[in-house]
Design an enzyme around this catalytic site. Structure first.
Site: not given
Ligand code: CP
Ligand code: NVA
Length: 299
Positions: A258, A218, A128, A286, A131, A101
């Site tokens: 998310c 988000d 991402h 996830r 996700q 990440r």
């Protein structure tokens, strides 16, 4: 067989994604039984904060019989300037996979180019993908399939929005994005997706949400954009998912985020905590979907 990386949703075919979901369903129903990654190690490099990504990958590796290493980039020599290409080659001698990440997507591409083990993108400024795999799985679970679904994205054209575009292009569902002027998704990703499936982009959240099966948002300021929070809060006024907006969606529509979420900013608390919200299933998924991914890439 050449190693496979997972840097973007488009690294998998639609058939591979559906097969991954089948394995994820199996793993979800029988959580700790199989140990296909016994003796394997996943290195996890983090240059940004994380709750879900770190814990789901670490627990997932353990549940599959393997081991995960949490490596803050500040503590690695990487943080003192050791080149990514050297880090990639050294780590490949020790571990069976690398999850990273970080900020620049090009850093992850460079890592993948020089690593001889699979590299997984755990979020960059651009994408991402882990996700959005879990999000698609959540939709399948909640609504029984992705085809003929309309997914609405309201808010920033950020790493999540870009990954949704990749997902729509790969799996072929309709995606409608409502983003303020100046906050649209990556142009190249948008144009590629437009050539592959039904994509609508507007500045009007109501237009995007009307009749949608999934309403999705988000934060307005992503990690690394904290300095822009005030300017962004002004730009995104009117892009709040509230009960009034949710009423325009399909009556069985679900709400996704998310996480982490800011109640009272991008989403009203009543929607976040309400009956249409699937945010905690989404967070749980996830784990299951990434376990399936780990088995596919490292198994
Ligand atoms: N959604 C997500 O990736 O959460 P974390 O930042 O907590 O990993
Ligand atoms: N867009 C957000 C997602 C966090 C999981 C960010 O990059 O901070």
């Amino acid at each position: 067989m050449p190693k496979r990386d997972f840097l973007a949703v488009t690294d998998l075919s639609k058939a591979e994604i559906l097969e991954l979901f089948r394995v994820a369903r199996e793993l979800k129903s029988d959580e700790k039984a199989a140990k296909p990654l016994a003796g394997k190690t996943l290195a996890m490099i983090f240059a940004k904060s994380s709750t879900r990504t770190r814990i789901s990958f670490e627990s997932g590796m353990y549940q599959l019989g393997g081991h995960a290493l949490f490596l803050s980039s500040r503590d690695l020599q990487l943080g003192r300037g050791e080149p990514i290409k050297d880090t990639a080659r050294v780590m490949s001698r020790y571990v069976d996979g690398i999850m990273i990440r970080t900020f620049a997507h090009s850093d992850v591409e460079e890592l993948a180019e020089h690593a001889t083990v699979p590299v997984i993108n755990g979020l960059t400024d651009l994408l991402h993908p882990c996700q959005v795999l879990a999000d698609m799985f959540t939709i399948e679970e909640a609504l029984g399939g992705l085809e003929d679904r309309v997914v609405a994205w309201v808010g920033d054209g950020n790493n999540m929005a870009n990954s949704w575009l990749n997902a729509a292009a790969t799996v072929k569902f309709e995606l409608r994005l409502a983003c303020p002027k100046g906050y649209e998704p990556n142009r190249e990703i948008l144009e590629t997706a437009m050539g592959k499936t039904r994509i609508q982009i507007t500045e009007d959240p109501e237009e995007a949400v009307r009749g949608a099966h999934v309403v999705n948002t988000d934060v307005w300021a992503s990690m690394g954009q904290e300095d822009e929070s005030e300017v962004r809060a002004e730009a995104f006024e009117g892009y709040v998912i509230d009960r009034k907006l949710m009423r325009l969606a399909d009556e069985d529509a679900i709400f996704l985020h998310c996480l982490p979420a800011h109640r009272g900013e991008e989403v009203e608390a009543e929607v976040f905590e309400g009956p249409q919200s699937r945010v905690f299933d989404q967070a749980e998924n996830r784990l299951h979907v990434q376990k399936a991914l780990l088995v596919k890439l490292l198994g």
